[in-house]
Every structure is written in structure tokens, then in C-alpha cells.
Design an enzyme around this catalytic site. Structure first.
Site, mmCIF file in Angstrom:
data_model
loop_
_atom_site.group_PDB
_atom_site.id
_atom_site.type_symbol
_atom_site.label_atom_id
_atom_site.label_comp_id
_atom_site.label_asym_id
_atom_site.label_seq_id
_atom_site.Cartn_x
_atom_site.Cartn_y
_atom_site.Cartn_z
ATOM 1 N N CYS A 2 38.309 31.929 40.301
ATOM 2 C CA CYS A 2 37.115 31.110 40.513
ATOM 3 C C CYS A 2 37.398 30.125 41.636
ATOM 4 O O CYS A 2 38.530 30.004 42.091
ATOM 5 C CB CYS A 2 36.801 30.317 39.251
ATOM 6 N N ARG A 27 35.495 33.617 46.214
ATOM 7 C CA ARG A 27 36.452 33.657 45.105
ATOM 8 C C ARG A 27 35.816 34.113 43.791
ATOM 9 O O ARG A 27 36.519 34.332 42.803
ATOM 10 C CB ARG A 27 37.077 32.268 44.906
ATOM 11 N N TRP A 74 34.313 33.719 38.604
ATOM 12 C CA TRP A 74 34.567 35.162 38.491
ATOM 13 C C TRP A 74 34.957 35.362 37.033
ATOM 14 O O TRP A 74 36.016 34.887 36.597
ATOM 15 C CB TRP A 74 35.691 35.588 39.439
ATOM 16 N N ASN A 100 39.985 27.389 36.861
ATOM 17 C CA ASN A 100 40.301 28.708 37.435
ATOM 18 C C ASN A 100 41.600 29.155 36.769
ATOM 19 O O ASN A 100 42.618 28.480 36.909
ATOM 20 C CB ASN A 100 40.477 28.534 38.950
ATOM 21 N N GLY A 101 41.543 30.241 36.016
ATOM 22 C CA GLY A 101 42.760 30.711 35.332
ATOM 23 C C GLY A 101 42.408 31.231 33.956
ATOM 24 O O GLY A 101 41.239 31.476 33.644
ATOM 25 N N GLU A 489 43.449 53.258 52.426
ATOM 26 C CA GLU A 489 42.745 52.020 52.778
ATOM 27 C C GLU A 489 41.282 52.303 53.149
ATOM 28 O O GLU A 489 40.375 51.548 52.780
ATOM 29 C CB GLU A 489 43.488 51.317 53.926
ATOM 30 N N LYS A 493 38.162 50.607 51.190
ATOM 31 C CA LYS A 493 37.094 49.829 51.847
ATOM 32 C C LYS A 493 35.727 50.366 51.444
ATOM 33 O O LYS A 493 34.834 49.617 51.105
ATOM 34 C CB LYS A 493 37.204 49.888 53.384
ATOM 35 N N GLU A 496 34.894 49.685 47.729
ATOM 36 C CA GLU A 496 34.710 48.254 47.461
ATOM 37 C C GLU A 496 33.319 47.762 47.830
ATOM 38 O O GLU A 496 32.731 46.979 47.098
ATOM 39 C CB GLU A 496 35.722 47.428 48.284
ATOM 40 N N HIS A 512 46.052 71.244 46.247
ATOM 41 C CA HIS A 512 46.649 71.088 44.920
ATOM 42 C C HIS A 512 45.699 70.441 43.918
ATOM 43 O O HIS A 512 46.151 69.753 43.001
ATOM 44 C CB HIS A 512 47.952 70.294 45.019
ATOM 45 N N LYS A 611 38.069 37.814 46.003
ATOM 46 C CA LYS A 611 38.933 37.887 47.182
ATOM 47 C C LYS A 611 40.404 37.862 46.796
ATOM 48 O O LYS A 611 41.228 38.557 47.378
ATOM 49 C CB LYS A 611 38.592 36.716 48.104
#
Ligand code: G6P
Length: 616
Positions: A2, A27, A74, A100-101, A489, A493, A496, A512, A611
Site C-alpha cells: 500500500c 503501490r 492493495w 502497509n504490511g 518477459e 508484459k 500483466e 514437447h 508495483k
């Protein structure tokens, strides 16, 4: 994870809090809230949804006062609801807290408080902590002053198991805002006639560039004209006021519609900044003084472990290829979340790197701590100056990419890869690489920003191309050797920010199992520059075409064969093999960006993501 913003000064707090929350919104954006204090009255506004919803709420009915706290959430404990939005109040309704936590023993604390007659409005661990602090403060019986509030805060925190970055105020102690941290970032902003407590400096650079990066177990109190920092035990501690080296311009979008696009376009400069002063044409090598290791110590390294999460992990995978091929040192990549619980065999000459843009990701931080606890030299590769990983590591390298606000990492990835290339060159040059090979690598690196600029010039064409693929059910990404991490990557992207299903694979793995997914609805993106495995990639491409799959190829300009086979092609300039992944990732970032925009997705604030994840 957060965002936290605490303020005390002479200006109206609400506009400052809202602006700060907007800058912290990357965040977390599940819900938001503010509480202010004016003439002994607390005003609280909070709601589920993004800061825009809170802004509407405060515009209709603005809370007044020259001190306050604000939060963007968040969700971890408790669903996304108005009730679960922060700030949370204690039983008396006079203490407001943001967090935050994660408070791991919140159930036990909640049961204790329930037995004392407390009632809770939310499902959050934070509300339990607010009640606990209020309960201790009310039980103290002494004067309602700063010292007693601080003592109650410290005593409550001693009972807490878990992580926190916190800010609070109490109606009975109007001229002070308190904060504390353990495991979640917290920064004190030192202003003139005003002070701040925030999760990230980017939220306060408009007000001050003087900051104190708080350490775990620091407890801070801010007033208009002073601040104090003590330990959780109440002892005075020493601290340093640092100057932030960026300005509001660096954290604004400028003319770009999204932070992500701005940051994609900042890559040539970010690459230059990552290399600045670190290349020596005289010694034909890279110089990384922050490693705090002599050439002799570096030569004794016989194994390297790279640990990270998310995009930084993909940079680490590329780092593995680079270090092994340029320096011939066995290198292993491990998810930080696995490393911290895995008992990986390591000897005394193993060197560990924790790679993190934010320097705050809890799993990466825990991996660093575990490695240090075992006595290994552990270094950081980070972007955020003053963040926890660089402060706790034995040395390291800053990426100097500047603030990255878009939730999907872009410039931090290419900067991490540039730094890892510098590291590979440095390690190679104290082993078997000749000075001529060193110079070749340096000139390739120096040409990189201009080559990246040429790839960025393709943005409009990539936008057009993305328009052709909006109907795809999902995407497969293929690459080999240096470009396998780029396939990972590129897929990350895309998923996301566009929410399309996407997977990255080594090209030869197609046969395979993955081949079962190939068909007209699931296009493939084949990263096949002109390198040692080009012909092998062409084989894979042929196999996809034989199964009626559509293919977008990322290829070196001028290659006719691949252009004839693929449905669409995006060209990158000719370059040495080890540079190609840094160029190949840029079209994939742009493709993901343009596709997501066309699909109407909020690219800077993708659903469910944050983030930097500062909770386990
Ligand atoms: C989160 C972000 C990713 C990021 C990862 C690691 O999952 O959404 O974009 O790559 O954390 O972040 P770090 O700050 O440690 O590089």
C-alpha cells in the site's frame, strides 16, 4: 502493499494528501482514504476504488485541517470494500491509523481485544492494531501527550508479529503524527514548517528533497517544526538527512498518455545512465566500485547466485547467460521466494546478488537476509536509492534508471540487463577475456542507446500491428539462449497489462507439449534475431506455420527468409548476440502497451497488481 502519506504543517492537508496518494497509487489502487484533524475534530473519508473516487468524495465534502494521513490500498487481509479501506480507527474513534504490511498475529490480538469488549468494523489486521494502540494509550491513565502516545505506540508494536509501515494521529494529541516501520518502507520528509511520512520519496519531491530513510524498528514523530526518531525500545538513534536526486518532472507523465509509454521511451537515456562512468576504454573493462570488492576477491568468486522476483528475475535469467558466456562463472538463478526457504548448497566463494527495482520486494529482501545470515557476501542491483536492499547489502550497483511509476516494469528491466552486462564484462576481464574482446563489448554497449532509439521509432507501426491481434485468445512467446528470458518477459508484459493469456518458452520446447496450443486463435511471437541459433528458430517457426499458427517475428533488419515466413515482422538493428535481447524486448513492451490500450485496459494500474510487493 500500500501507499502511506502522513502530513503536518501549515497548509490545508487534504490537497497535499490527495496529490501524494496519486503519486503513490502505483503501490495499490483497491481503495483509498484520508483522515484530517482540525480544532479537535477528526474528519474521515474513505471508499473502495481508485484515488479518483476518493477525490470526488473529498471535493463534495472536503475534510479540513493542517495535519492528516492518507492511504492507498492493495488488499491483503480483507476484501476490497469501503469498510476495509484505511484509515482505521480505534475503539474510541479518536485514533486513526494507516498501514502497509501484514500483522501475522492479528487474530490472537483481535481475540484479546474482543474479550475486552472491543467491536470491529472491518476484516483488516490494521483495525486490530489501531484498537491495540488506542487500548494501551487509554489504559495509561497519564496525561494525553505526545510522550504517552509514543509509548503506547511502541508498546503495541512490541506485541506485533509481522511487517508494517505505519502512520497515525490521535485527536487528543493534535500536533503530532507518528510513524514506524518494520519490513515495509517508510521515509521521513523534512520540510520548512512542515514534515511528512511516506512510503516512497516520489510522493514528496514537490514539497521537499530532504529525507531520512527510516530503518526497521525506527519510530518517528513529526510536528510542524521538528521531528524525532527513536528505536522501538525508546532509545535515541543516529540518522542522516539525504538529498533526493530527482525532481517532480521525473515523476510526472509529461506529454505521454501513460507512465509506461514514457518509461519505454526513456530507455535509451536510462541505459546511458546505467553505463555512465562505468566503462573504461583504457582498461577495456567495466568499473563497478560499489561492489566493494577487489579484483582479487572478484577473481576468487567461483559461483554466482542471482535472486529476484517478476521482471527482475527475467533480467537475472539473462544475467546468467551473460555471466556464464562472458566470464565462465557457474551462475544460478533462483526465485527469491524459493531461495528464502530453500537450503541451497553454497560455498564460501559463492557471491549472491539480490536484484530489485524498488529495493523493497519482501521476498527479495528476505532472500538477501537469509544469504547474509549464512555468511555469504550479498550484493544488490537496485534502482531506488536509499531503499532497504541497498542499505542491507554488502555493496552493489545502482541502476540509475530514475523513478519508474508504471506498474509494468520496462526501463528498469533494460537497465538491470545493462548492469548485469557490465558485471559480466568486469568478471570476464579479470579471467579470460582479452583486451580486444573487452573493447568490442564496450563499443557494443556504447552503441546500445542509439540502436534502442531506432527500435522506438517503430512504435507507430507496432501500434498498427497490435490492432490486428486484439481478437487473439492468447499468445505464445518463443526465444532461445539470450532471447529465452525475453520470451518470458514479453509474455509477462502482455499478461500483466492486457490480461491476455501469454506464456514464454524456449523455442525448441515447442514440440514437447506447447505445440498443442498452436492454432489460428493463439498467435506466436518468435524472437529470432540474427544470432547463433537463428536457423534453429526458423525451424520452430516452420513448425508453427505447419499448424496454422500466426507468427509475429522479431528479427534483424534485412533478413528476407524470416520476413517471407512470418505473418508480421518487427525489425531490430544488427548487433552482437549479447546485445540483441535488450533491443528485442523493446518491441514486445510496445506491443503489450498498444494492445492493452486498444483493449481499453488501464495500463499504468493493471488489475490486482502492485508495483512492489512488500508483503509475503
Ligand atoms: C511486482 C511487480 C513486478 C516486479 C516485481 C519485482 O510483482 O508487479 O513488475 O517485477 O514486483 O519488483 P522489484 O521492485 O523487486 O524489481
Amino acid at each position: 502493499m500500500c501507499g502511506i502519506f502522513g502530513y503536518i504543517g501549515r497548509s490545508e492537508a487534504t490537497p497535499i494528501l490527495i496529490d501524494g496518494l496519486r503519486r503513490l497509487e502505483y503501490r495499490g489502487y483497491d481503495s483509498a482514504g484520508v483522515a484530517t484533524l482540525a480544532n479537535g475534530v477528526m474528519e474521515l473519508r474513505k471508499c473502495a476504488g481508485q484515488i479518483a473516487s476518493l477525490t470526488q468524495m473529498v471535493q463534495k465534502d472536503p475534510p479540513h485541517g493542517t495535519s492528516g494521513i492518507g492511504h492507498t490500498r492493495w488488499a491483503t487481509h480483507g476484501r476490497v470494500t469501503d469498510e476495509n479501506a484505511h484509515p482505521h480507527l480505534d475503539q474510541s474513534g479518536k485514533l486513526a491509523l494507516i498501514h502497509n504490511g501484514v500483522i501475522e498475529n492479528f487474530q490472537q490480538l483481535r481475540d484479546q481485544l474482543l474479550s475486552h469488549g472491543h467491536t470491529f468494523r472491518s476484516e483488516t489486521d490494521t483495525e486490530v492494531l489501531a484498537h491495540l494502540i488506542g487500548y494501551i494509550f487509554d489504559g495509561m491513565g497519564g496525561p494525553r501527550n505526545k510522550q504517552n502516545l509514543l509509548d503506547a505506540f511502541r508498546l503495541a508494536l512490541k506485541q506485533v508479529i509481522g511487517t508494517y509501515g505505519l502512520a497515525l494521529f490521535h485527536v487528543d494529541v493534535p500536533d503530532v503524527v507518528l510513524g514506524a516501520r518494520r519490513g515495509s518502507p517508510l521515509i521521513l520528509g523534512v520540510g520548512k514548517g512542515q514534515n511528512f511520512i511516506v512510503s516512497d520519496v516520489s510522493a514528496i519531491v514537490a514539497h521537499t528533497r530532504d529525507v531520512v530513510y527510516l530503518d526497521d524498528y525506527d519510530v518517528v514523530s513529526i510536528e510542524r517544526n521538528q521531528f524525532d526518531i527513536v528505536s522501538l525500545a525508546g532509545a535515541d538513534i543516529s540518522f542522516q538527512v539525504s538529498k533526493v536526486d530527482f525532481t517532480t518532472e521525473d515523476v510526472d507523465k509529461g506529454a505521454y498518455p501513460h507512465y509506461m509509454l514514457k518509461e519505454i521511451f526513456e530507455q535509451p537515456n536510462a541505459m546511458r545512465d546505467a553505463m555512465r562512468g562505468r566503462l573504461s576504454t583504457e582498461e577495456c573493462t567495466a568499473k563497478l566500485g560499489g561492489l566493494n570488492m577487489s579484483s582479487r576477491e572478484l577473481r576468487d568468486v567461483d559461483r554466482i547466485v542471482l535472486t529476484a522476483c517478476g521482471t527482475a528475475l527475467h533480467a537475472a535469467r539473462l544475467g546468467e547467460c551473460l555471466i556464464e558466456s562472458l566470464a565462465q562463472i557457474p551462475t544460478e538463478v533462483e526465485f527469491a521466494s524459493e531461495f528464502r526457504y530453500r537450503n541451497m548448497p553454497m560455498n564460501k566463494d559463492t557471491l549472491v546478488f539480490a536484484i530489485s527495482q524498488s529495493g523493497e520486494t519482501i521476498d527479495t529482501l528476505a532472500a538477501l537476509r537469509e544469504s547474509k545470515r549464512k555468511g555469504h557476501r550479498t550484493l544488490g542491483i537496485c534502482n531506488s536509492v536509499g531503499s532497504t536492499i541497498p542499505r542491507e547489502s554488502d555493496g552493489g550497483v545502482y541502476m540509475h534508471a530514475g523513478p519508474e511509476i508504471g506498474v509494468a516494469a520496462t526501463k528498469s528491466f533494460t537497465s538491470q540487463v545493462v548492469v548485469l552486462t557490465l558485471l559480466a564484462l568486469l568478471l570476464g576481464r579479470i579471467r579470460h577475456l582479452s583486451s580486444a574482446q573487452g573493447i568490442e563489448a564496450i563499443s557494443a554497449l556504447e552503441s546500445l542507446p542509439d540502436l534502442a532509439r531506432q527500435v522506438l521509432d517503430e512504435s507507430a507501426r507496432i501500434e498498427e500491428l497490435a490492432g490486428k491481434y486484439t481478437d487473439a485468445a492468447g499468445f505464445l512467446f518463443f526465444g532461445r539462449q539470450y532471447n529465452y528470458p525475453i520470451a518470458l518477459e514479453g509474455a509477462l508484459k502482455l499478461k500483466e497489462i492486457s490480461y491476455k493469456f501469454a506464456e514464454g518458452h524456449p523455442s525448441a520446447e515447442l514440440k514437447h507439449g506447447v505445440i498443442a496450443l498452436v492454432g489460428p486463435d493463439v498467435p506466436s511471437i518468435m524472437i529470432a534475431p540474427d544470432d547463433a541459433v537463428y536457423e534453429k528458430n526458423i525451424n520452430t517457426l516452420e513448425q508453427i506455420k505447419a499448424r496454422k499458427g500466426r507468427v509475429i517475428a522479431i528479427a534483424t533488419e534485412g533478413r528476407k527468409q524470416i520476413a517471407g515466413l512470418a505473418d508480421d515482422i518487427i525489425c531490430i538493428p544488427k548487433c552482437p548476440d549479447f546485445i540483441s535481447p535488450i533491443l528485442a524486448v523493446i518491441p514486445l513492451q510496445l506491443f503489450a502497451y498498444h494492445l492493452a490500450v486498444k483493449l481499453g485496459c488501464d495500463v499504468d494500474k493493471p488489475r490486482n497488481l502492485a508495483k512492489s510487493v512488500t508483503v509475503e
